[in-house]
Design a protein around this motif. Sequence first.
Motif, PDB file in Angstrom:
ATOM      1  N   LEU A  37       0.822  -1.209   0.000  1.00  0.00           N
ATOM      2  CA  LEU A  37       0.000   0.000   0.000  1.00  0.00           C
ATOM      3  C   LEU A  37       0.859   1.262   0.000  1.00  0.00           C
ATOM      4  O   LEU A  37       0.556   2.234  -0.691  1.00  0.00           O
ATOM      5  N   TRP A  96      -8.470  -0.525   0.112  1.00  0.00           N
ATOM      6  CA  TRP A  96      -7.157  -0.892   0.641  1.00  0.00           C
ATOM      7  C   TRP A  96      -7.061  -2.393   0.872  1.00  0.00           C
ATOM      8  O   TRP A  96      -5.977  -2.962   0.843  1.00  0.00           O
ATOM      9  N   THR A 101      -0.814   4.131  -2.578  1.00  0.00           N
ATOM     10  CA  THR A 101      -2.241   4.070  -2.252  1.00  0.00           C
ATOM     11  C   THR A 101      -2.586   4.897  -1.027  1.00  0.00           C
ATOM     12  O   THR A 101      -3.686   5.471  -0.939  1.00  0.00           O
ATOM     13  N   LEU A 102      -1.656   4.993  -0.089  1.00  0.00           N
ATOM     14  CA  LEU A 102      -1.916   5.735   1.144  1.00  0.00           C
ATOM     15  C   LEU A 102      -1.353   7.152   1.092  1.00  0.00           C
ATOM     16  O   LEU A 102      -1.344   7.857   2.098  1.00  0.00           O
TER      17      LEU A 102
END
Length: 362
Positions: free
Chosen positions: A131, A275, A136-137
């Motif tokens: 992630l 997620w 993604t974060l």
Amino acid sequence: MVGTGGIADGRHLPALDAAPDVAVVAAVDIDVERARECAAKWRIPQSYTDVQTMLDNESPDLVVVCTPPALHRDQSIAALRAGAWVLCEKPPCRSLAEYDEITAAEGEAGPYAAFVFQHRFGSGAEHAKALISQGTLGTPYVALCQTTWFRDDAYYAVPWRGRWDTEGGGPAMGHGIHQVDLLLDLMDDWVEVRAMAGRLARDVETEDVSTALVRFSSGAMGSVVNSVLSPQQASKIRVDLTEATVELSHVYGYTNADWTYTPAKHVTAERVAEWGEPATDETGSHAGQLASLLADMRAGRRPRCSGADGRSSLEFTSAMYKAAVTGRPVFAGEIVAGDPFYTDPSGGRTDWSFPSAPAEQP
């Protein structure tokens, strides 16, 4: 199996015993009775007191090194030169110079030496790494890394512990390096470290507490705390990013439940659902790293936690020690041949001391 003490008996031998298509052919220990007892307990056909004799007689595919750090270099190099791959317990060795000697003994296509940083191999860590690395974060801003454990005087009564020449350092080298390695695996490259260290309670040559500030290539900043004086033991990592805070809290091992994701206020529930979760619940274990290493051996490829990948946490720890001694920032790539901290993380000082503030501030 070279070295038949607690980590071998409690972690490595159970993992080897459970691994398919693996047979442990020999146990090696300077204590002949302990080697024999280990061999009998784990149904190992041969026991030895000398590594080279074992290598000559057995020609193993893999040598697992579980001896004190001062022996890691010579035993790993001997195994590599005999054509065996190596899985060596942490810390990899006592210095960057020793590490580079080990990797210099590798072949271009193997055998390779990998080092035990098992916390990378749990499903929770692999999910978090994916992630973070995929963005993604969002952008990382702040990282915290804590290894606050407790080791009493009896622990340091073992002759090789707490000494530069035999252990290579204190809790930063022998304990906190686990969490530091995981933090570095989750983050981008570190570029600068500043540090303090102290010998506050234990009768040792090395430190028993250290703290460090680190800057990463992305600009993110972090702090690292290592202690063996903490009654409430904890191992923690926290990374604050644009979209979420990722936290890991455990002591000596984790499951998926020990990982927590706190989304930022602007992040919708739908995005959080994207997620996902780890497909399995694997602990960060010796068995997990062994399985990965065996797959790499069969494929003939360099394993994780070897070469430059295995060197990063040792370089960080060496830089932390140099920063603590010199009182100035140390930069990635700075510690090279000719630097006293390249061959000895204490900087070659027989009476290792730490900078302290003057009694009266102006």
